[in-house]
Design an enzyme around this catalytic site. Structure first.
Site, PDB file in Angstrom:
ATOM      1  N   SER A   1       1.009  -1.235   0.059  1.00  9.75           N
ATOM      2  CA  SER A   1      -0.032   0.174   0.041  1.00  9.75           C
ATOM      3  C   SER A   1       0.432   0.994   0.203  1.00  9.75           C
ATOM      4  CB  SER A   1      -1.244   0.200   1.690  1.00  9.75           C
ATOM      5  OG  SER A   1      -1.568   1.376   1.355  1.00  9.75           O
TER       6      SER A   1
ATOM      7  N   TYR B   1      -1.435  -0.367  11.385  1.00 11.66           N
ATOM      8  CA  TYR B   1      -1.051  -0.243   9.073  1.00 11.66           C
ATOM      9  C   TYR B   1      -0.126  -0.221   8.672  1.00 11.66           C
ATOM     10  CZ  TYR B   1      -3.471  -1.109   4.638  1.00 11.66           C
ATOM     11  OH  TYR B   1      -2.968  -2.079   3.948  1.00 11.66           O
TER      12      TYR B   1
ATOM     13  N   LYS C   1       3.183  -2.387   6.829  1.00 12.39           N
ATOM     14  CA  LYS C   1       3.714  -2.167   4.700  1.00 12.39           C
ATOM     15  C   LYS C   1       4.630  -1.742   5.506  1.00 12.39           C
ATOM     16  CE  LYS C   1      -0.097  -3.481   4.017  1.00 12.39           C
ATOM     17  NZ  LYS C   1      -0.287  -4.554   3.345  1.00 12.39           N
TER      18      LYS C   1
END
Length: 263
Positions: free
Chosen positions: A132, A145, A149
């Site tokens: 992402s 998150y 990533k």
């Protein structure tokens, strides 16, 4: 890498982006093995694409190794499965933190180790990580998150160098806001005017090209978001200030609210 006749394992194939990835590789003549937690969704897709379905929960540590065993020889691994993890760290239990780390980071690393060793023995193969833009620029209400990533990006870049002498390619794909499917679409967040989106099919096409050309990294996002990712890497404090002025907090909070209950 030539995809016709290759065996491609796609994780997270029950979601819209996973389905698009499976269709994209099957369209290039590959045989697809589709993995996810819902057999009722996997089986019809696998049958339609002439592939196989393997039900697996990547939060189960033993299940990761079973998945690779059941998948058989893999020429291309597409590590796409991930859990949503927007929101404040304080809102997560320790058990939820462990689950996110297991699915979003540990599972791709373990799968890459197991599949990559077998690819290296054969002298060919490709490892793909669907990350992402959150792996290139940090934002508020997304620390967990972002951690998974950012970690995936560093892992993939280093692994690419390690696997290069063995004839195995490594690519990372960085989608921005994806409409019609995926975490952003499921959260139902409205973006500010001028912030564009891409489709699951755009992600699939970019991923297929990355494998065929052995591209290290590819962003799937409009120019403004790609420039924002560059700024986030070069000047993170400035990037955070720009995000605040552009309404980034509202987007992050909306994502967190939309993902509540899906952890």
């Amino acid at each position: 890498m030539e995809l016709r006749g290759a065996n491609v394992l796609v994780t997270g194939a029950t979601g819209g982006i996973g389905r698009a990835l499976a269709e994209g590789f099957a369209g290039r003549g590959a045989t697809v093995v589709l993995s996810g937690r819902r057999g009722d969704v996997l089986e019809p897709l696998a049958e339609r694409l002439g592939g196989r379905a393997v039900v697996a929960d990547l939060a189960d540590r033993a299940g990761v190794e079973r998945l690779l065993d059941e998948a058989g020889p893999v020429d291309v691994l597409v590590a796409n499965a991930a859990l949503p993890a927007s929101g404040l760290l304080a809102d997560y239990t320790v058990e939820q933190v462990d689950r996110v780390l297991d699915v979003n980071l540990r599972a791709p690393i373990v799968m890459a180790k197991l599949a990559g060793e077998r690819m290296a023995d054969r002298g060919r193969g490709h490892l793909v990580f669907i990350a992402s833009l959150s792996g290139k620029t940090a934002s508020g209400h997304a620390s967990l998150y972002n951690a998974t990533k950012f970690g995936m990006r560093g892992f993939a870049l280093a692994l690419r160098e390690d696997m290069r002498p063995h004839g195995v390619g490594v690519s990372t794909v960085f989608p921005g806001f994806i409409r019609d499917a995926g975490m952003f679409a499921d959260a139902g967040v409205t973006l500010p005017r001028g912030v564009g989106t891409r489709t699951p099919q755009d992600v699939a096409r970019a991923t297929v090209r990355a494998v065929e050309r052995n591209t290290a990294e590819v962003d799937v996002a409009p120019l403004a978001l790609r420039l924002g990712a560059l700024l986030g890497g070069a000047a993170p404090v400035l990037s955070a200030a720009v995000q605040r002025r552009a309404g980034g907090r509202r987007i992050s909070e909306g994502l967190a609210e939309g993902q509540r209950g899906k952890r």
